[in-house]
Scaffold this active site. Structure first.
Site, PDB file in Angstrom:
ATOM      1  N   LEU A  59       0.836  -1.208   0.000  1.00 33.02           N
ATOM      2  CA  LEU A  59       0.000   0.000   0.000  1.00 33.02           C
ATOM      3  C   LEU A  59       0.867   1.254   0.000  1.00 33.02           C
ATOM      4  O   LEU A  59       1.895   1.294   0.666  1.00 33.02           O
ATOM      5  CB  LEU A  59      -0.860   0.027   1.267  1.00 33.02           C
ATOM      6  N   ASP A  97       3.047  -5.548   3.183  1.00 29.71           N
ATOM      7  CA  ASP A  97       3.442  -4.447   4.074  1.00 29.71           C
ATOM      8  C   ASP A  97       3.957  -4.924   5.431  1.00 29.71           C
ATOM      9  O   ASP A  97       4.140  -4.113   6.339  1.00 29.71           O
ATOM     10  CB  ASP A  97       2.244  -3.509   4.289  1.00 29.71           C
ATOM     11  N   GLU A 121       5.657  -2.361  13.268  1.00 27.12           N
ATOM     12  CA  GLU A 121       5.152  -1.491  14.335  1.00 27.12           C
ATOM     13  C   GLU A 121       3.623  -1.460  14.389  1.00 27.12           C
ATOM     14  O   GLU A 121       3.035  -1.311  15.467  1.00 27.12           O
ATOM     15  CB  GLU A 121       5.659  -0.071  14.106  1.00 27.12           C
ATOM     16  N   ASP A 122       2.993  -1.614  13.228  1.00 31.15           N
ATOM     17  CA  ASP A 122       1.540  -1.463  13.194  1.00 31.15           C
ATOM     18  C   ASP A 122       0.782  -2.620  13.846  1.00 31.15           C
ATOM     19  O   ASP A 122      -0.418  -2.525  14.074  1.00 31.15           O
ATOM     20  CB  ASP A 122       1.079  -1.258  11.743  1.00 31.15           C
ATOM     21  N   ARG A 126      -3.686  -5.879   5.527  1.00 33.79           N
ATOM     22  CA  ARG A 126      -2.684  -5.990   6.589  1.00 33.79           C
ATOM     23  C   ARG A 126      -3.230  -6.666   7.845  1.00 33.79           C
ATOM     24  O   ARG A 126      -2.469  -6.962   8.767  1.00 33.79           O
ATOM     25  CB  ARG A 126      -2.156  -4.593   6.958  1.00 33.79           C
ATOM     26  N   ARG A 157      -6.646   4.593   9.598  1.00 34.59           N
ATOM     27  CA  ARG A 157      -6.405   3.203  10.021  1.00 34.59           C
ATOM     28  C   ARG A 157      -6.916   2.902  11.428  1.00 34.59           C
ATOM     29  O   ARG A 157      -7.291   1.773  11.734  1.00 34.59           O
ATOM     30  CB  ARG A 157      -4.890   2.918   9.986  1.00 34.59           C
ATOM     31  N   HIS A 182      -0.214   8.536   9.862  1.00 39.84           N
ATOM     32  CA  HIS A 182      -0.248   7.979  11.209  1.00 39.84           C
ATOM     33  C   HIS A 182       0.193   9.078  12.176  1.00 39.84           C
ATOM     34  O   HIS A 182       0.894  10.011  11.763  1.00 39.84           O
ATOM     35  CB  HIS A 182       0.753   6.831  11.360  1.00 39.84           C
ATOM     36  N   CYS A 234       8.273   2.600  11.928  1.00 39.10           N
ATOM     37  CA  CYS A 234       7.380   1.549  11.399  1.00 39.10           C
ATOM     38  C   CYS A 234       8.076   0.210  11.269  1.00 39.10           C
ATOM     39  O   CYS A 234       7.432  -0.838  11.303  1.00 39.10           O
ATOM     40  CB  CYS A 234       6.872   1.931  10.010  1.00 39.10           C
TER      41      CYS A 234
HETATM   42  C1  CIR Z   1       0.768   0.923   4.916  1.00 38.42           C
HETATM   43  O1  CIR Z   1       0.128   1.636   4.141  1.00 38.42           O
HETATM   44  O2  CIR Z   1       0.236   0.333   5.842  1.00 38.42           O
HETATM   45  C2  CIR Z   1       2.262   0.774   4.699  1.00 38.42           C
HETATM   46  N1  CIR Z   1       2.552   0.905   3.317  1.00 38.42           N
HETATM   47  C3  CIR Z   1       3.028   1.796   5.506  1.00 38.42           C
HETATM   48  C4  CIR Z   1       2.896   1.604   6.986  1.00 38.42           C
HETATM   49  C5  CIR Z   1       3.726   2.564   7.758  1.00 38.42           C
HETATM   50  N2  CIR Z   1       3.686   2.280   9.145  1.00 38.42           N
HETATM   51  C6  CIR Z   1       3.807   3.148  10.101  1.00 38.42           C
HETATM   52  O3  CIR Z   1       3.833   4.353   9.855  1.00 38.42           O
HETATM   53  N3  CIR Z   1       3.803   2.712  11.351  1.00 38.42           N
END
Ligand code: CIR
Length: 253
Positions: free
Chosen positions: A18, A60, A65-66, A85, A131, A161, A248
């Site tokens: 993404l 992804d 971290e997410d 995700r 998100r 974020h 991240c």
């Molecule tokens: C996304 O869209 O989820 C990933 N391409 C990028 C996630 C970045 N994560 C973060 O800032 N903790």
């Protein structure tokens, strides 16, 4: 003081992940090299790095971290807000079990990405974004407050974020860009202000004796150095292309 860090190798599917950026498709080989340099930088900071193997099913998933929020005594497995995700959290749950006995969960209809959670000492700030929804933020707030942490919910205006635009360095210092520069929730902190042309540098990580920052942001680097921190610079170009920053790529605890 962080002792442990979890990272995950980017899969070749990473280039199809993404993104909202218009920086072009990432170069997979370069991303692997930059990820390796990230691991080396963390090792220099004195943490033990657990390296998870890549999963092609989740493009992804290098942005670990997410998938969670880690405190010294318990872990919270998130419920990532992007459909593609969401399954990453289940995989991370199995890993986190190696480190934590006490694991809590964000449950649907609540969604939460760890990138929306910033810890400043015993106070957690939880962003509401595309998100992380209100329900997810409320669930995390309750979990944290039941363990004597403070928690504040911060609806985002523009940033992807919460931590895309703000980082905590320690000693009451935050690095702040855009909507966080004058944000009332952060007025009690001493700010290192990031100019609009260096916004990507607002996402940096303090790991023990160093602040790891993205390469090429001289003005912010100087401000961080002038505030008394040693910096390590890393080329993050292939992660910036997929909306990812330094925080991240790891879970730190
Ligand atoms: C996304 O869209 O989820 C990933 N391409 C990028 C996630 C970045 N994560 C973060 O800032 N903790």
């Amino acid at each position: 003081m962080f002792k442990q860090v979890i990272v995950k190798k980017p899969a070749s599917s990473y280039v199809n992940g993404l993104t909202t950026s218009e920086l072009g498709k990432p170069d997979y080989e370069k991303a692997l090299e930059q990820h390796e340099n990230y691991i080396q930088a963390l090792a220099k900071c004195g943490v033990e790095v657990k390296i998870l193997s890549k999963s092609e099913d989740f493009p992804d998933s290098t942005f670990v971290e997410d998938t969670g929020v880690l405190t010294p005594t318990f872990a919270v497995i998130s419920n990532p807000g992007a459909d593609s995700r969401n399954g990453e959290a289940k995989d991370m749950n199995n890993v986190i079990k190696e480190f934590y006995d006490d694991i809590r969960y964000i449950k649907a209809p609540g969604t939460l990405d760890g990138g929306d959670v910033l810890q400043i000492e015993d106070h957690f700030y939880i962003g509401i974004s595309d998100r992380t929804n209100e329900e997810g933020a409320d669930q995390l707030k309750k979990i944290l407050e039941s363990s004597d942490y403070k928690a504040t919910i911060v609806p985002l205006k523009k940033f992807f974020h919460l931590k895309t635009g703000i980082s905590y360095l320690g000693n009451n210092h935050i690095v702040a860009a855009g909507e966080f520069i004058d944000h009332p929730d952060f007025e009690q902190y001493e700010k290192i202000i990031v100019s609009p042309d260096e916004e990507y540098c607002a996402n940096c990580i303090r790991v023990n004796d160093y602040v790891i920052i993205p390469k090429g942001f001289e003005k912010t680097k100087k401000k961080i150095n002038d505030a008394g921190y040693h910096t390590i610079e890393l080329n993050m170009s292939e992660f910036q292309k997929q909306d990812g920053g330094l925080s991240c790529l790891s879970l730190r605890f």
